[in-house]
Scaffold this motif. Structure first.
Motif, PDB file in Angstrom:
ATOM      1  N   UNK A  46       0.880  -1.100  -0.029  1.00 39.76           N
ATOM      2  CA  UNK A  46       0.068   0.042   0.022  1.00 39.76           C
ATOM      3  C   UNK A  46       0.947   1.221  -0.076  1.00 39.76           C
ATOM      4  N   UNK A  47       0.289   2.349  -0.417  1.00 40.18           N
ATOM      5  CA  UNK A  47       1.165   3.648  -0.721  1.00 40.18           C
ATOM      6  C   UNK A  47       0.334   4.568  -1.146  1.00 40.18           C
ATOM      7  N   UNK A  48       1.053   5.898  -1.223  1.00 39.18           N
ATOM      8  CA  UNK A  48       0.459   7.076  -1.740  1.00 39.18           C
ATOM      9  C   UNK A  48       1.518   7.836  -2.437  1.00 39.18           C
ATOM     10  N   UNK A  49       1.127   8.761  -3.370  1.00 40.89           N
ATOM     11  CA  UNK A  49       2.213   9.492  -4.084  1.00 40.89           C
ATOM     12  C   UNK A  49       1.169  10.778  -4.244  1.00 40.89           C
ATOM     13  N   UNK A  50       1.960  12.128  -4.212  1.00 43.42           N
ATOM     14  CA  UNK A  50       1.283  12.935  -4.274  1.00 43.42           C
ATOM     15  C   UNK A  50       2.150  14.045  -5.233  1.00 43.42           C
ATOM     16  N   UNK A  51       1.633  14.947  -5.919  1.00 37.98           N
ATOM     17  CA  UNK A  51       2.207  15.925  -7.005  1.00 37.98           C
ATOM     18  C   UNK A  51       1.530  17.143  -7.213  1.00 37.98           C
ATOM     19  N   UNK A  52       2.283  18.290  -7.177  1.00 43.41           N
ATOM     20  CA  UNK A  52       1.538  19.647  -7.595  1.00 43.41           C
ATOM     21  C   UNK A  52       1.540  19.628  -9.306  1.00 43.41           C
ATOM     22  N   UNK A  53       0.467  19.592  -9.827  1.00 42.49           N
ATOM     23  CA  UNK A  53       0.340  19.706 -11.343  1.00 42.49           C
ATOM     24  C   UNK A  53       0.629  21.083 -11.736  1.00 42.49           C
ATOM     25  N   UNK A  54       0.815  21.265 -12.971  1.00 42.91           N
ATOM     26  CA  UNK A  54       1.244  22.505 -13.691  1.00 42.91           C
ATOM     27  C   UNK A  54       0.039  23.559 -13.612  1.00 42.91           C
ATOM     28  N   UNK A  55      -1.146  22.864 -13.648  1.00 45.29           N
ATOM     29  CA  UNK A  55      -2.487  23.580 -13.827  1.00 45.29           C
ATOM     30  C   UNK A  55      -2.682  24.272 -12.389  1.00 45.29           C
ATOM     31  N   UNK A  56      -2.146  24.018 -11.246  1.00 50.40           N
ATOM     32  CA  UNK A  56      -2.255  24.362 -10.091  1.00 50.40           C
ATOM     33  C   UNK A  56      -3.166  23.577  -9.303  1.00 50.40           C
ATOM     34  N   UNK A  57      -3.461  22.343  -9.612  1.00 48.75           N
ATOM     35  CA  UNK A  57      -4.117  21.401  -8.795  1.00 48.75           C
ATOM     36  C   UNK A  57      -3.103  20.346  -8.182  1.00 48.75           C
ATOM     37  N   UNK A  58      -3.527  19.843  -7.073  1.00 45.76           N
ATOM     38  CA  UNK A  58      -2.739  18.709  -6.305  1.00 45.76           C
ATOM     39  C   UNK A  58      -3.265  17.204  -6.569  1.00 45.76           C
ATOM     40  N   UNK A  59      -2.657  16.241  -7.247  1.00 43.69           N
ATOM     41  CA  UNK A  59      -2.939  15.119  -7.303  1.00 43.69           C
ATOM     42  C   UNK A  59      -2.359  14.127  -6.368  1.00 43.69           C
ATOM     43  N   UNK A  60      -3.364  13.391  -5.855  1.00 39.35           N
ATOM     44  CA  UNK A  60      -3.282  12.507  -4.631  1.00 39.35           C
ATOM     45  C   UNK A  60      -3.595  11.157  -5.158  1.00 39.35           C
TER      46      UNK A  60
END
Length: 104
Positions: A54-68
């Motif tokens: 199990x795990x999680x990754x996050x990234x700030x997208x170029x359009x200003x949204x945050x993907x989780x």
């Protein structure tokens, strides 16, 4: 005599490889990046206990949204991701290119 010792050594290596293949894997790791100069913000963690990951990754997208992305995986259900997009898309660093005067 030499052939018998070589055969015993080969059998010992084969037994060790077999036991290692069936060992119980277990690990945990995590990392993150937060660079204010490049605006590169991301993180990840993952853990494994036997066949369950199990795990999680996050990234700030170029359009200003945050993907989780939360995910899990095991031998019965396979890889199961759950993706969330947090925030509203916008251009976070100034004016849109559509509004800039073009000089030809």
């Amino acid at each position: 005599m030499f052939k018998v010792i070589a055969l015993v050594a080969c059998l010992a290596v084969a037994v060790l490889a077999y036991e290692d293949f069936h060992s119980h894997p277990s690990y945990k790791y995590e990392y993150g990046v937060k660079d204010s100069h490049t605006h590169d913000h991301k993180s990840q963690w993952e853990s494994r206990e036997g066949d369950h990951v199990k795990g999680q990754y996050t990234v700030d997208e170029a359009d200003g949204t945050h993907r989780v992305v939360d995910y899990s995986s095991d031998h019965k259900t396979g890889f199961q991701p759950h993706v969330q997009r947090v925030g509203h898309a916008h251009h976070p660093h100034g004016e849109s290119y559509a509004n800039i005067k073009q000089h030809y």
